[in-house]
Design an enzyme around this catalytic site. Sequence first.
Site, PDB file in Angstrom:
ATOM      1  N   GLU A 266      -9.587  -7.140  -5.823  1.00  0.00           N
ATOM      2  CA  GLU A 266      -9.314  -5.704  -5.691  1.00  0.00           C
ATOM      3  C   GLU A 266     -10.441  -4.913  -6.343  1.00  0.00           C
ATOM      4  OE1 GLU A 266      -5.435  -4.670  -7.151  1.00  0.00           O
ATOM      5  OE2 GLU A 266      -4.408  -6.096  -5.846  1.00  0.00           O
ATOM      6  N   HIS A 287      -2.749  -1.397  -3.543  1.00  0.00           N
ATOM      7  CA  HIS A 287      -2.070  -1.551  -4.830  1.00  0.00           C
ATOM      8  C   HIS A 287      -1.420  -0.236  -5.268  1.00  0.00           C
ATOM      9  CE1 HIS A 287      -2.067  -4.324  -8.567  1.00  0.00           C
ATOM     10  NE2 HIS A 287      -1.018  -3.524  -8.613  1.00  0.00           N
TER      11      HIS A 287
END
Length: 314
Positions: A266, A287
Amino acid sequence: MPKVVISEFMDEAAIAAEFGGFETLYDPGLVDRPDDLTAALAGADALVVRNRTQVRGALLAAAPDLKVVGRLGVGLDNIDLAACGERGIAVYPATGANDVAVAEYVIGTAMLLLRGAYGATAAVAAGTWPRDALMGREISGKRLGLVGFGAIARETAHRALALGMEVSAHDPLLPADDPAWRTGSGTVARAENLAALVARSDVLSLHVPLTPETRGMIDAGILARMPAGAVLINAARGEVVDVAAVAEALRGRHLGGAALDVFPQEPLDAASGAPLRDLPNLILTPHIAGVTQESNVRVSRVTAQAVRRHLSEG
């Protein structure tokens, strides 16, 4: 005067209310400028982070005066808890503050994936009127499987039961006689093992932390055990799921849909995101399951209060 460094986004009203009188550096871009973050931590008493700031190794070494870390969320895999413990650095997650946001994400994406009709805007506007291709499924009567049955999973179960779903969960850490299995909306069946839960779940939602035991637990073998057309939702941690196996199960139409909010890397870049392009009935979000306008206020307030209280009492 205590010094507080905040390296990721946070509700500014909570900063003003709780850190008044402190030397406060709020720069949500610090997480992407490691040299600046390292410099900012000189003399810092407190550090407030979300999930991207890696509180370990060189970062901890750059903060010799650090007394407390506030985590704007509940996952702690980005924080070296052992190293913090050795130095007497307290760590405060925002337990409970984003439970509702994640539970609503799970239910919302489950409904979206099962119904399958909400991506038709362009086709309808173009006049193709694809009704025959968009006969989706109702959530009522479907079987929801929860991997882990902590606070967020319980909020999810409460909403699912109210919608007429059958709910089961597998959590080896929760005894069979724990009252959590009986919610205000009904009873959650306790699955003895993961394989049994997966085999009977029309919707499988993950609610476990990242540990050596959970890393890679949803692999090709587990996905093959899911009923044909079942839906997978991961708003826990990316490393819990074999993303390549999910892509293959979607491509082969064994999985009826998936929603992934978390990823092993990420943020995703073009290369890591490439295998997830052009797959049927796939929702990707950055997220964000636990982040709403309301939860951001709650998470920020709870975290700021815990950090201020620790510094004041220390």
